[in-house]
Design an enzyme around this catalytic site. Structure first.
Site, PDB file in Angstrom:
ATOM      1  N   ALA A 105      -8.198  -0.312 -11.286  1.00 19.44           N
ATOM      2  CA  ALA A 105      -8.014   1.069 -10.920  1.00 19.44           C
ATOM      3  C   ALA A 105      -6.632   1.480 -11.003  1.00 19.44           C
ATOM      4  O   ALA A 105      -6.558   2.672 -11.534  1.00 19.44           O
ATOM      5  CB  ALA A 105      -8.625   1.223  -9.550  1.00 19.44           C
ATOM      6  N   ASP A 106      -5.859   0.649 -10.750  1.00 20.85           N
ATOM      7  CA  ASP A 106      -4.497   1.080 -10.615  1.00 20.85           C
ATOM      8  C   ASP A 106      -3.939   1.397 -12.339  1.00 20.85           C
ATOM      9  O   ASP A 106      -3.143   2.557 -12.624  1.00 20.85           O
ATOM     10  CB  ASP A 106      -3.445  -0.058 -10.246  1.00 20.85           C
ATOM     11  CG  ASP A 106      -3.458  -1.197 -10.711  1.00 20.85           C
ATOM     12  OD1 ASP A 106      -4.489  -1.564 -11.332  1.00 20.85           O
ATOM     13  OD2 ASP A 106      -2.629  -2.024 -10.352  1.00 20.85           O
ATOM     14  N   ILE A 144       0.869  -1.298   0.006  1.00 22.98           N
ATOM     15  CA  ILE A 144       0.142  -0.158   0.120  1.00 22.98           C
ATOM     16  C   ILE A 144       0.864   1.121   0.113  1.00 22.98           C
ATOM     17  O   ILE A 144       1.777   1.510   1.031  1.00 22.98           O
ATOM     18  CB  ILE A 144      -0.893   0.069   1.233  1.00 22.98           C
ATOM     19  CG1 ILE A 144      -1.891  -1.385   1.341  1.00 22.98           C
ATOM     20  CG2 ILE A 144      -1.900   1.342   1.253  1.00 22.98           C
ATOM     21  CD1 ILE A 144      -2.503  -1.368   2.551  1.00 22.98           C
TER      22      ILE A 144
END
EC number: 2.7.1.33
Length: 257
Positions: free
Chosen positions: A108-109, A12
């Site tokens: 999404a990345d 993250i």
């Protein structure tokens, strides 16, 4: 200040933007199960080490490819940062048109990387993210996401190599001085790194050839991308903060800035 967060399969990554400048970034591992309190306390502590208090954070924006942790993660932000995070998903205004067969399948990345690369460097272009998986995405001159290629990342390949063999050791992933290795560790490093360089050059060449778009820029990002970008001339720009920049760009678009 805006807190942007990229929730990937391995790490993250969090970034702090002061206006339009990325002033700090930090990471935590994804795969360790945590409660909302653990997430909230860790993020709060990381912010304070950068002299940032939760009251300094105006908004939080997240791109995630790990849905299993998001309930605890977002609750931790809500409880400790006191902001409801904005998560990128279907319907988010990005400025990129997804022209694939099933737009909802695009992570999404990858969308965030495409937004950043197109906004910062212009199209047409290929965006390569050397993450847990290595992804190659083709963006047209008008900002359409046309096609993508997905392959195992360098670390996945390395894990398979030493976990599926009896005698090969776990090694540091780095480029050896020569491909002509003389012993086990450098032979593994040569196979992993030079193999990825060769894959990168071939896939980029084939994407350009089959798309019929000869004048494409190639932008790379991702933790291990620097090793590859420094070793091939098919990559013009290596931008390690591309995803974080893309999150801030999408936040600006969503707020009509």
């Amino acid at each position: 200040m805006i807190l942007v967060i990229d929730v990937g399969n391995t790490n993250i990554t969090l970034g702090i933007f002061d206006k339009e400048e990325l002033v700090s970034s930090f990471r935590m591992t994804t795969k360790i199960p945590r409660t909302s309190d653990e997430y909230g306390i860790m993020i709060s502590d990381m912010l304070r080490t950068r002299n940032v208090e939760q009251s300094d954070i105006e908004a939080v924006i997240i791109a995630s490819v790990v849905p299993g942790i998001m309930h605890s993660f977002k609750n931790g932000i809500l409880k400790y940062i006191k902001k409801t995070p904005f998560e990128i998903g279907a319907g988010t205004k990005t400025g990129i048109k997804i022209a694939t067969a099933n737009p909802r399948e695009i992570g999404a990345d990858r969308v965030v990387d495409a937004v950043a690369a197109y906004d910062l460097y212009g199209g047409p272009l290929i965006v390569i993210d050397f993450g847990t998986a290595t992804t190659y995405d083709l963006i047209s001159a008008d900002g359409s996401f046309l096609a993508g290629v997905t392959s195992p990342g360098i670390r996945i390949s390395a894990d398979a190599l030493w976990n599926q063999t009896a005698k090969l050791p776990e090694i540091e992933i780095k480029k050896p001085a020569s491909i002509l290795a003389k012993e086990t560790i450098t032979s593994m490093q040569a196979g992993l790194v030079f193999g990825c360089i060769g894959q990168t050059e071939y896939i980029v060449k084939k994407m350009i050839e089959e798309s019929g778009i000869p004048d494409m820029k190639v932008i790379a990002t991702g933790g291990l991308g620097k090793i590859i970008a420094e070793s091939t001339d098919v990559i013009q720009i290596y931008d390690p903060a591309l995803t974080l920049k893309g999150l801030k760009i999408i936040y600006n678009k969503a707020r009509g800035k």
